[in-house]
Design a protein around this motif. Structure first.
Motif, PDB file in Angstrom:
ATOM      1  N   LEU A  15       0.838  -1.199   0.000  1.00  0.00           N
ATOM      2  CA  LEU A  15       0.000   0.000   0.000  1.00  0.00           C
ATOM      3  C   LEU A  15       0.873   1.249   0.000  1.00  0.00           C
ATOM      4  N   LEU A  16       1.877   1.268   0.839  1.00  0.00           N
ATOM      5  CA  LEU A  16       2.783   2.418   0.887  1.00  0.00           C
ATOM      6  C   LEU A  16       3.491   2.607  -0.454  1.00  0.00           C
ATOM      7  N   ASP A  17       3.954   1.524  -1.031  1.00  0.00           N
ATOM      8  CA  ASP A  17       4.613   1.621  -2.341  1.00  0.00           C
ATOM      9  C   ASP A  17       3.661   2.181  -3.390  1.00  0.00           C
ATOM     10  N   SER A  18       2.418   1.742  -3.360  1.00  0.00           N
ATOM     11  CA  SER A  18       1.421   2.231  -4.308  1.00  0.00           C
ATOM     12  C   SER A  18       1.173   3.723  -4.128  1.00  0.00           C
ATOM     13  N   MET A  19       1.039   4.165  -2.881  1.00  0.00           N
ATOM     14  CA  MET A  19       0.823   5.586  -2.626  1.00  0.00           C
ATOM     15  C   MET A  19       1.989   6.421  -3.130  1.00  0.00           C
ATOM     16  N   LYS A  20       3.189   5.921  -2.934  1.00  0.00           N
ATOM     17  CA  LYS A  20       4.387   6.671  -3.335  1.00  0.00           C
ATOM     18  C   LYS A  20       4.517   6.791  -4.847  1.00  0.00           C
ATOM     19  N   THR A  21       3.778   5.987  -5.616  1.00  0.00           N
ATOM     20  CA  THR A  21       3.847   6.109  -7.069  1.00  0.00           C
ATOM     21  C   THR A  21       3.103   7.340  -7.564  1.00  0.00           C
ATOM     22  N   HIS A  22       2.210   7.909  -6.743  1.00  0.00           N
ATOM     23  CA  HIS A  22       1.470   9.089  -7.193  1.00  0.00           C
ATOM     24  C   HIS A  22       1.540  10.273  -6.237  1.00  0.00           C
ATOM     25  N   THR A  23       2.361  10.175  -5.186  1.00  0.00           N
ATOM     26  CA  THR A  23       2.564  11.337  -4.315  1.00  0.00           C
ATOM     27  C   THR A  23       3.936  11.269  -3.658  1.00  0.00           C
ATOM     28  N   ASP A  24       4.502  12.436  -3.469  1.00  0.00           N
ATOM     29  CA  ASP A  24       5.742  12.531  -2.701  1.00  0.00           C
ATOM     30  C   ASP A  24       5.444  12.884  -1.248  1.00  0.00           C
ATOM     31  N   ASN A  25       4.189  13.173  -0.960  1.00  0.00           N
ATOM     32  CA  ASN A  25       3.778  13.617   0.367  1.00  0.00           C
ATOM     33  C   ASN A  25       2.756  12.631   0.936  1.00  0.00           C
ATOM     34  N   VAL A  26       3.241  11.521   1.455  1.00  0.00           N
ATOM     35  CA  VAL A  26       2.345  10.485   1.988  1.00  0.00           C
ATOM     36  C   VAL A  26       1.537  11.038   3.154  1.00  0.00           C
TER      37      VAL A  26
END
Length: 79
Positions: A15-26
Motif C-alpha cells: 500500500l505504501l509503495d502504491s501511494m508513493k507512485t502518485h505522491t511525494d507527500n504520503v
C-alpha cells in the motif's frame, strides 16, 4: 495553519509503495483521505438524524439530490 501532531502508523508495504507512485507527500495524502472519510461520516450522521426525525427520503428527493450532486436532470433515477 492547522495545528498538527506527529504520529507513527503501520501500513502494508504494498500500500505504501502504491501511494508513493502518485505522491511525494504520503502524510498529506493520508490527511486528505482521512478528512474525506470524516466528512462522509459526519454527513451520514446528519442524514441518519434527518431521516430519523422526518422519515426516509422519497424517490423524488433522492432523484433531486442525484441531480444536484451529479448534474443530471434527476429523472433517470426516479421511478
Amino acid at each position: 495553519m492547522a495545528k498538527t501532531r506527529k504520529v507513527t502508523i503501520t501500513l502494508p508495504a504494498e500500500l505504501l509503495d502504491s501511494m508513493k507512485t502518485h505522491t511525494d507527500n504520503v502524510s498529506g495524502y493520508l490527511t486528505e483521505q482521512a478528512e474525506r472519510a470524516e466528512r462522509r461520516r459526519l454527513l451520514r450522521e446528519d442524514l441518519d438524524h434527518y431521516q430519523g426525525e422526518f422519515g426516509a427520503f422519497t424517490d423524488q428527493e433522492m432523484a433531486e439530490a442525484q441531480a444536484l450532486l451529479h448534474g443530471t436532470d434527476g429523472m433517470e433515477h426516479a421511478a
